[in-house]
Design a protein around this motif. Sequence first.
Motif, PDB file in Angstrom:
ATOM      1  N   THR A 101       6.226  14.679   0.476  1.00 53.71           N
ATOM      2  CA  THR A 101       5.780  13.134   0.846  1.00 53.71           C
ATOM      3  C   THR A 101       6.498  12.361  -0.830  1.00 53.71           C
ATOM      4  O   THR A 101       6.952  13.143  -1.864  1.00 53.71           O
ATOM      5  N   ASN A 102       6.804  10.775  -0.364  1.00 52.44           N
ATOM      6  CA  ASN A 102       7.297   9.901  -1.479  1.00 52.44           C
ATOM      7  C   ASN A 102       6.906   8.844  -1.484  1.00 52.44           C
ATOM      8  O   ASN A 102       6.184   8.973   0.082  1.00 52.44           O
ATOM      9  N   PHE A 103       6.987   8.557  -1.833  1.00 52.19           N
ATOM     10  CA  PHE A 103       7.275   6.558  -1.573  1.00 52.19           C
ATOM     11  C   PHE A 103       8.251   6.097  -0.320  1.00 52.19           C
ATOM     12  O   PHE A 103       9.104   6.688   0.020  1.00 52.19           O
ATOM     13  N   HIS A 104       7.457   5.322   0.910  1.00 55.58           N
ATOM     14  CA  HIS A 104       8.307   5.058   1.652  1.00 55.58           C
ATOM     15  C   HIS A 104       9.716   4.427   1.080  1.00 55.58           C
ATOM     16  O   HIS A 104       9.886   4.065   0.152  1.00 55.58           O
ATOM     17  N   VAL A 105      11.084   4.304   1.351  1.00 57.97           N
ATOM     18  CA  VAL A 105      11.671   3.958   0.698  1.00 57.97           C
ATOM     19  C   VAL A 105      12.585   2.759   2.299  1.00 57.97           C
ATOM     20  O   VAL A 105      12.598   2.978   3.555  1.00 57.97           O
ATOM     21  N   SER A 106      12.717   1.571   2.101  1.00 60.95           N
ATOM     22  CA  SER A 106      12.538   0.795   2.686  1.00 60.95           C
ATOM     23  C   SER A 106      14.306   0.476   3.029  1.00 60.95           C
ATOM     24  O   SER A 106      15.448   0.734   2.033  1.00 60.95           O
ATOM     25  N   SER A 160       0.743  -1.487   0.327  1.00 63.83           N
ATOM     26  CA  SER A 160      -0.070  -0.054  -0.385  1.00 63.83           C
ATOM     27  C   SER A 160       0.827   1.532   0.100  1.00 63.83           C
ATOM     28  O   SER A 160       0.197   2.308   0.245  1.00 63.83           O
ATOM     29  N   ASN A 161       1.990   1.720  -0.326  1.00 61.35           N
ATOM     30  CA  ASN A 161       3.084   2.454  -0.700  1.00 61.35           C
ATOM     31  C   ASN A 161       2.954   3.457  -1.684  1.00 61.35           C
ATOM     32  O   ASN A 161       2.768   2.734  -2.581  1.00 61.35           O
ATOM     33  N   THR A 162       2.143   4.489  -1.872  1.00 63.29           N
ATOM     34  CA  THR A 162       2.447   5.822  -2.284  1.00 63.29           C
ATOM     35  C   THR A 162       2.815   6.876  -2.438  1.00 63.29           C
ATOM     36  O   THR A 162       3.966   6.623  -1.536  1.00 63.29           O
ATOM     37  N   SER A 163       2.901   7.818  -3.493  1.00 57.09           N
ATOM     38  CA  SER A 163       3.248   8.935  -3.772  1.00 57.09           C
ATOM     39  C   SER A 163       3.301  10.038  -2.565  1.00 57.09           C
ATOM     40  O   SER A 163       4.102  10.685  -2.618  1.00 57.09           O
TER      41      SER A 163
END
Length: 84
Positions: free
Chosen positions: A75-80, A21-24
Motif C-alpha cells: 500500500t502507498n499513495f495513489h500516483v496520478s 483524500s489520498n493517504t499512504s
Amino acid sequence: MEKKESWKICKRCKETYDPSSNTSSSCRFHPSFFVCRRHDDQKRYYELGPNDPPYAAKFYDCCGAEDPEASGCTTNFHVSYDDD
C-alpha cells in the motif's frame, strides 16, 4: 468533497481517486510483475496448466501470489498519470 472532475486515475491500481483524500494506504498494488518462470524458492509448489512446461510457475515476483487477480501486496499513495 471535491467535484468528480478533479478526481484522478491511479497508474498503479487504475482506481479513480480524490487527490484531497489520498493517504499512504489509499492504493493497494503489486510493485512487481506477474511472471511465468521457475521460482527461486524450490520448496514452493505451483499449480501448472496442462500446456505449461514442467518448470514454469506463474506468480507475482514481489509476493509469490499465484492468482493474477490477487489483491496487491503493498500500500502507498495513489500516483496520478499527471504526476512526475
